[in-house]
Design a protein around this motif. Sequence first.
Motif, mmCIF file in Angstrom:
data_model
loop_
_atom_site.group_PDB
_atom_site.id
_atom_site.type_symbol
_atom_site.label_atom_id
_atom_site.label_comp_id
_atom_site.label_asym_id
_atom_site.label_seq_id
_atom_site.Cartn_x
_atom_site.Cartn_y
_atom_site.Cartn_z
ATOM 1 N N VAL A 276 49.566 27.301 59.394
ATOM 2 C CA VAL A 276 49.703 28.859 59.659
ATOM 3 C C VAL A 276 50.397 29.498 58.600
ATOM 4 O O VAL A 276 49.925 30.410 58.117
ATOM 5 N N ARG A 277 51.585 28.845 58.083
ATOM 6 C CA ARG A 277 52.310 29.363 57.087
ATOM 7 C C ARG A 277 51.400 29.679 55.663
ATOM 8 O O ARG A 277 51.425 30.462 55.069
ATOM 9 N N ILE A 278 50.721 28.346 55.277
ATOM 10 C CA ILE A 278 50.063 28.052 54.081
ATOM 11 C C ILE A 278 49.042 29.323 54.099
ATOM 12 O O ILE A 278 48.635 29.859 52.922
ATOM 13 N N LEU A 279 48.044 29.358 55.178
ATOM 14 C CA LEU A 279 47.028 30.087 55.337
ATOM 15 C C LEU A 279 47.647 31.806 54.941
ATOM 16 O O LEU A 279 46.926 32.520 54.479
ATOM 17 N N ASP A 280 48.673 31.923 55.543
ATOM 18 C CA ASP A 280 49.303 33.287 55.448
ATOM 19 C C ASP A 280 49.658 33.585 54.102
ATOM 20 O O ASP A 280 49.291 34.651 53.619
ATOM 21 N N MET A 281 50.174 32.574 53.489
ATOM 22 C CA MET A 281 50.613 32.797 52.063
ATOM 23 C C MET A 281 49.459 33.003 51.186
ATOM 24 O O MET A 281 49.212 33.866 50.193
ATOM 25 N N ARG A 282 48.489 32.227 51.379
ATOM 26 C CA ARG A 282 47.071 32.143 50.850
ATOM 27 C C ARG A 282 46.383 33.745 50.782
ATOM 28 O O ARG A 282 45.783 34.168 49.745
ATOM 29 N N GLU A 283 46.297 34.190 52.162
ATOM 30 C CA GLU A 283 45.672 35.553 52.240
ATOM 31 C C GLU A 283 46.477 36.500 51.627
ATOM 32 O O GLU A 283 45.983 37.446 51.061
ATOM 33 N N ARG A 284 47.874 36.494 51.679
ATOM 34 C CA ARG A 284 48.484 37.204 50.976
ATOM 35 C C ARG A 284 48.335 37.234 49.496
ATOM 36 O O ARG A 284 48.127 38.550 48.741
ATOM 37 N N ALA A 285 48.436 36.099 48.924
ATOM 38 C CA ALA A 285 48.012 36.093 47.627
ATOM 39 C C ALA A 285 46.699 36.643 47.066
ATOM 40 O O ALA A 285 46.728 37.413 45.989
ATOM 41 N N MET A 286 45.520 36.496 48.003
ATOM 42 C CA MET A 286 44.267 36.707 47.762
ATOM 43 C C MET A 286 44.286 38.454 47.826
ATOM 44 O O MET A 286 43.544 39.023 47.054
ATOM 45 N N GLU A 287 45.074 39.044 48.614
ATOM 46 C CA GLU A 287 45.094 40.415 48.686
ATOM 47 C C GLU A 287 45.613 41.043 47.672
ATOM 48 O O GLU A 287 45.421 42.050 47.161
ATOM 49 N N ARG A 288 46.959 40.336 47.021
ATOM 50 C CA ARG A 288 47.428 40.800 45.762
ATOM 51 C C ARG A 288 46.439 40.771 44.727
ATOM 52 O O ARG A 288 46.637 41.552 43.817
ATOM 53 N N ASP A 289 45.837 39.738 44.631
ATOM 54 C CA ASP A 289 44.847 39.558 43.438
ATOM 55 C C ASP A 289 43.728 40.518 43.419
ATOM 56 O O ASP A 289 43.343 41.274 42.679
ATOM 57 N N LYS A 290 43.238 40.873 44.819
ATOM 58 C CA LYS A 290 42.352 42.112 44.758
ATOM 59 C C LYS A 290 43.022 43.503 44.284
ATOM 60 O O LYS A 290 42.450 44.139 43.853
ATOM 61 N N GLU A 291 44.198 43.447 44.749
ATOM 62 C CA GLU A 291 45.152 44.728 44.215
ATOM 63 C C GLU A 291 45.313 44.799 43.029
ATOM 64 O O GLU A 291 45.341 45.978 42.285
ATOM 65 N N ILE A 292 45.631 43.817 42.199
ATOM 66 C CA ILE A 292 45.528 43.393 40.847
ATOM 67 C C ILE A 292 44.350 43.995 40.134
ATOM 68 O O ILE A 292 44.586 44.862 39.335
ATOM 69 N N ASP A 293 43.299 43.532 40.722
ATOM 70 C CA ASP A 293 42.253 43.927 40.169
ATOM 71 C C ASP A 293 41.816 45.355 40.191
ATOM 72 O O ASP A 293 41.379 45.673 39.079
ATOM 73 N N ARG A 294 41.893 45.723 41.184
ATOM 74 C CA ARG A 294 41.927 47.346 41.563
ATOM 75 C C ARG A 294 42.898 48.293 40.474
ATOM 76 O O ARG A 294 42.173 49.096 39.974
ATOM 77 N N LEU A 295 43.903 47.736 40.447
ATOM 78 C CA LEU A 295 44.747 48.465 39.439
ATOM 79 C C LEU A 295 44.425 48.341 38.052
ATOM 80 O O LEU A 295 44.645 49.338 37.249
ATOM 81 N N ARG A 296 43.999 47.144 37.649
ATOM 82 C CA ARG A 296 43.510 46.990 36.581
ATOM 83 C C ARG A 296 42.285 47.803 36.025
ATOM 84 O O ARG A 296 42.125 48.146 34.895
ATOM 85 N N ARG A 297 41.568 47.845 37.042
ATOM 86 C CA ARG A 297 40.150 48.843 36.837
ATOM 87 C C ARG A 297 40.901 50.386 36.823
ATOM 88 O O ARG A 297 40.440 50.869 35.774
ATOM 89 N N ARG A 298 41.552 50.536 37.544
ATOM 90 C CA ARG A 298 42.167 51.772 37.463
ATOM 91 C C ARG A 298 42.961 52.247 35.947
ATOM 92 O O ARG A 298 42.871 53.332 35.456
ATOM 93 N N VAL A 299 43.720 51.322 35.516
ATOM 94 C CA VAL A 299 44.326 51.500 33.995
ATOM 95 C C VAL A 299 43.327 51.592 33.324
ATOM 96 O O VAL A 299 43.392 52.591 32.265
ATOM 97 N N ARG A 300 42.060 50.705 33.083
ATOM 98 C CA ARG A 300 41.063 51.019 31.932
ATOM 99 C C ARG A 300 40.440 52.267 32.168
ATOM 100 O O ARG A 300 40.325 53.040 31.347
ATOM 101 N N GLU A 301 40.274 52.835 33.381
ATOM 102 C CA GLU A 301 39.760 54.166 33.720
ATOM 103 C C GLU A 301 40.539 55.120 32.938
ATOM 104 O O GLU A 301 40.427 56.276 32.243
ATOM 105 N N LEU A 302 42.005 55.007 33.232
ATOM 106 C CA LEU A 302 43.097 56.057 32.837
ATOM 107 C C LEU A 302 43.026 55.944 31.093
ATOM 108 O O LEU A 302 43.225 56.886 30.523
ATOM 109 N N GLU A 303 43.094 54.656 30.797
ATOM 110 C CA GLU A 303 43.060 54.467 29.382
ATOM 111 C C GLU A 303 41.777 55.257 28.504
ATOM 112 O O GLU A 303 41.830 55.945 27.573
#
Length: 142
Positions: free
Chosen positions: A76-103
């Motif tokens: 349960v703990r591993i799956l939770d950490m994995r899901e949180r990491a995947m959500e953070r990766d999605k957020e990082i990708d979204r933020l990178r796209r936004r940074v490119r748009e702003l640039e």
Amino acid sequence: MARRDEDDKSKPLYMISVAAELTGMHPQTLRVYEQKGLVTPGRSRGNTRLYSQGDIERLNLISKLTDEGINLAGVVRILDMRERAMERDKEIDRLRRRVRELEDEVHELRMREKITALARYDGAGPEQVMRGLLSNGKGRGV
């Protein structure tokens, strides 16, 4: 494209007997895992459990972890950490796209500033200035 892959993975497809066969688990084990919140299969209108490809992948990971000696609390703990990491990766990708748009926006604004600084208005409107730059700018190094 990534969104469509996610949708495909979450589409409920497999009845419990098929999911059990695909994962090499007993159907009762799948029921226990559902009861403990390790997997949440969809339900048909007749309340039949329907497992998605994502559920199958999750069950395979659970099986691998338990085979390695990790108890369900650890899983349960591993799956939770994995899901949180995947959500953070999605957020990082979204933020990178936004940074490119702003640039791109900043670049466009800087180019407009340069054009405006080079243009002499002399009472002309912006459209006239742009036409003048496009027709006369070729020889001016613009």
